[in-house]
Design a protein around this motif. Structure first.
Motif, PDB file in Angstrom:
ATOM      1  N   LEU A  33       0.851  -1.190   0.000  1.00 55.59           N
ATOM      2  CA  LEU A  33       0.000   0.000   0.000  1.00 55.59           C
ATOM      3  C   LEU A  33       0.885   1.239   0.000  1.00 55.59           C
ATOM      4  O   LEU A  33       1.611   1.495   0.955  1.00 55.59           O
ATOM      5  N   THR A  34       0.824   1.983  -1.079  1.00 53.06           N
ATOM      6  CA  THR A  34       1.534   3.251  -1.174  1.00 53.06           C
ATOM      7  C   THR A  34       0.562   4.334  -0.739  1.00 53.06           C
ATOM      8  O   THR A  34      -0.487   4.532  -1.355  1.00 53.06           O
ATOM      9  N   LEU A  35       0.907   5.023   0.356  1.00 51.34           N
ATOM     10  CA  LEU A  35      -0.022   5.966   0.976  1.00 51.34           C
ATOM     11  C   LEU A  35      -0.312   7.183   0.112  1.00 51.34           C
ATOM     12  O   LEU A  35      -1.454   7.609   0.007  1.00 51.34           O
ATOM     13  N   TRP A  36       0.713   7.771  -0.486  1.00 50.81           N
ATOM     14  CA  TRP A  36       0.536   8.980  -1.289  1.00 50.81           C
ATOM     15  C   TRP A  36       1.063   8.712  -2.683  1.00 50.81           C
ATOM     16  O   TRP A  36       2.104   8.101  -2.854  1.00 50.81           O
ATOM     17  N   ASP A  37       0.374   9.220  -3.654  1.00 52.41           N
ATOM     18  CA  ASP A  37       0.846   9.141  -5.026  1.00 52.41           C
ATOM     19  C   ASP A  37       0.922  10.558  -5.567  1.00 52.41           C
ATOM     20  O   ASP A  37      -0.107  11.223  -5.715  1.00 52.41           O
TER      21      ASP A  37
ATOM     22  N   VAL B 230      -3.975   2.161   7.974  1.00 55.17           N
ATOM     23  CA  VAL B 230      -3.259   1.198   8.806  1.00 55.17           C
ATOM     24  C   VAL B 230      -4.240   0.304   9.561  1.00 55.17           C
ATOM     25  O   VAL B 230      -4.051  -0.916   9.633  1.00 55.17           O
ATOM     26  N   GLU B 231      -5.297   0.873  10.096  1.00 58.41           N
ATOM     27  CA  GLU B 231      -6.308   0.067  10.798  1.00 58.41           C
ATOM     28  C   GLU B 231      -6.904  -0.994   9.877  1.00 58.41           C
ATOM     29  O   GLU B 231      -7.073  -2.139  10.271  1.00 58.41           O
ATOM     30  N   ALA B 232      -7.206  -0.618   8.655  1.00 60.78           N
ATOM     31  CA  ALA B 232      -7.760  -1.577   7.690  1.00 60.78           C
ATOM     32  C   ALA B 232      -6.732  -2.651   7.353  1.00 60.78           C
ATOM     33  O   ALA B 232      -7.058  -3.836   7.255  1.00 60.78           O
ATOM     34  N   ALA B 233      -5.480  -2.257   7.203  1.00 60.46           N
ATOM     35  CA  ALA B 233      -4.432  -3.178   6.779  1.00 60.46           C
ATOM     36  C   ALA B 233      -4.032  -4.167   7.862  1.00 60.46           C
ATOM     37  O   ALA B 233      -3.674  -5.310   7.555  1.00 60.46           O
ATOM     38  N   LEU B 234      -4.086  -3.778   9.100  1.00 59.13           N
ATOM     39  CA  LEU B 234      -3.638  -4.656  10.179  1.00 59.13           C
ATOM     40  C   LEU B 234      -4.518  -5.889  10.333  1.00 59.13           C
ATOM     41  O   LEU B 234      -4.069  -6.908  10.854  1.00 59.13           O
ATOM     42  N   VAL B 235      -5.724  -5.825   9.872  1.00 59.19           N
ATOM     43  CA  VAL B 235      -6.646  -6.955   9.974  1.00 59.19           C
ATOM     44  C   VAL B 235      -6.197  -8.110   9.090  1.00 59.19           C
ATOM     45  O   VAL B 235      -6.320  -9.280   9.458  1.00 59.19           O
ATOM     46  N   SER B 236      -5.638  -7.805   7.914  1.00 65.11           N
ATOM     47  CA  SER B 236      -5.336  -8.862   6.953  1.00 65.11           C
ATOM     48  C   SER B 236      -3.946  -9.477   7.100  1.00 65.11           C
ATOM     49  O   SER B 236      -3.749 -10.624   6.720  1.00 65.11           O
ATOM     50  N   GLY B 237      -2.969  -8.743   7.585  1.00 64.90           N
ATOM     51  CA  GLY B 237      -1.634  -9.291   7.804  1.00 64.90           C
ATOM     52  C   GLY B 237      -0.816  -9.565   6.559  1.00 64.90           C
ATOM     53  O   GLY B 237       0.201 -10.250   6.628  1.00 64.90           O
ATOM     54  N   ASN B 238      -1.210  -9.050   5.419  1.00 67.35           N
ATOM     55  CA  ASN B 238      -0.481  -9.300   4.169  1.00 67.35           C
ATOM     56  C   ASN B 238      -0.006  -8.011   3.504  1.00 67.35           C
ATOM     57  O   ASN B 238       0.106  -7.938   2.294  1.00 67.35           O
ATOM     58  N   VAL B 239       0.299  -6.996   4.306  1.00 67.34           N
ATOM     59  CA  VAL B 239       0.548  -5.663   3.755  1.00 67.34           C
ATOM     60  C   VAL B 239       1.970  -5.186   4.019  1.00 67.34           C
ATOM     61  O   VAL B 239       2.498  -5.342   5.119  1.00 67.34           O
ATOM     62  N   LEU B 240       2.551  -4.595   2.989  1.00 68.88           N
ATOM     63  CA  LEU B 240       3.791  -3.819   3.097  1.00 68.88           C
ATOM     64  C   LEU B 240       3.395  -2.361   2.870  1.00 68.88           C
ATOM     65  O   LEU B 240       2.537  -2.077   2.031  1.00 68.88           O
ATOM     66  N   PHE B 241       3.999  -1.445   3.603  1.00 68.67           N
ATOM     67  CA  PHE B 241       3.695  -0.025   3.429  1.00 68.67           C
ATOM     68  C   PHE B 241       4.810   0.693   2.702  1.00 68.67           C
ATOM     69  O   PHE B 241       5.987   0.425   2.921  1.00 68.67           O
ATOM     70  N   ASN B 242       4.413   1.599   1.834  1.00 68.89           N
ATOM     71  CA  ASN B 242       5.297   2.501   1.134  1.00 68.89           C
ATOM     72  C   ASN B 242       4.707   3.887   1.338  1.00 68.89           C
ATOM     73  O   ASN B 242       3.507   4.073   1.127  1.00 68.89           O
ATOM     74  N   ILE B 243       5.502   4.826   1.746  1.00 71.10           N
ATOM     75  CA  ILE B 243       4.971   6.147   2.084  1.00 71.10           C
ATOM     76  C   ILE B 243       4.568   6.934   0.838  1.00 71.10           C
ATOM     77  O   ILE B 243       3.467   7.442   0.753  1.00 71.10           O
ATOM     78  N   ASN B 244       5.454   7.059  -0.139  1.00 67.50           N
ATOM     79  CA  ASN B 244       5.178   7.913  -1.294  1.00 67.50           C
ATOM     80  C   ASN B 244       5.642   7.258  -2.574  1.00 67.50           C
ATOM     81  O   ASN B 244       6.742   6.731  -2.627  1.00 67.50           O
ATOM     82  N   ASN B 245       4.786   7.304  -3.599  1.00 66.52           N
ATOM     83  CA  ASN B 245       5.135   6.716  -4.889  1.00 66.52           C
ATOM     84  C   ASN B 245       6.310   7.473  -5.492  1.00 66.52           C
ATOM     85  O   ASN B 245       6.263   8.635  -5.699  1.00 66.52           O
TER      86      ASN B 245
END
Length: 171
Positions: free
Chosen positions: A96-100, A156-171
């Motif tokens: 999940l890239t937070l900002w594009d 982040v709240e949505a992502a923590l439920v699934s456990g399959n997420v990597l975070f990227n701050i900005n594209n």
């Protein structure tokens, strides 16, 4: 380079038709994810983008082209939840890239909810362009930062439920 999934190293292999798959709904998304898995894929890059036709914004539209940054658009968050559930079911890691930056670029800024001209929360004319949006910390823009943090917290709240997420701050 390898990632670890559970107790095992994993090589992430991905490929998709779009950069913001979470905006896809129903069979369009599930068929695409099934195709990825059928050819050995286990990873998708997903920007939290809203620039394509048919995409929805994270915020509630309260008037013609006016948004409330303190109210969520359930459709946006339902799409993200569906995406995360469907990727997790298939063992796909979702980045999940937070900002594009392209969402807030020159052609998109005039119509985007983050632009103070298009929301009921920030003083019109107080922030001009994506440079100001990305400079909330450096400029001590506490009001703008508050809405950005609220948005990131919701992701982040949505992502923590699934456990399959990597975070990227900005594209």
């Amino acid at each position: 380079w390898y990632w670890q999934l559970g107790d095992e190293p994993a090589l992430l292999i991905g490929g998709t038709d779009d950069d913001n798959l979470f905006q896809w709904t129903g069979k369009e998304l599930t068929d695409h994810l099934d195709l990825l898995v059928s050819v050995g894929g286990n990873y998708v890059r997903n920007t939290m983008s809203d620039r394509d036709e048919g995409n929805v914004y994270a915020f509630t539209e309260v008037g013609e082209g006016k948004y409330d940054l303190s109210q969520w658009n359930d459709e946006y968050w339902n799409r993200l939840t569906f995406f995360l559930i469907e990727t997790a079911k298939r063992g796909i890691v979702a980045q999940l890239t937070l900002w594009d930056q392209f969402d807030l670029g020159t052609s998109r800024w005039p119509v985007h909810p983050w632009n103070p001209e298009n929301n009921v929360n920030l003083e019109p004319g107080s922030r001009t362009g994506r440079e100001i949006f990305y400079g909330t910390v450096a400029s001590d823009d506490r009001e703008g930062l508050r809405y950005q943090e609220q948005f990131v917290r919701k992701i982040v709240e949505a992502a923590l439920v699934s456990g399959n997420v990597l975070f990227n701050i900005n594209n």
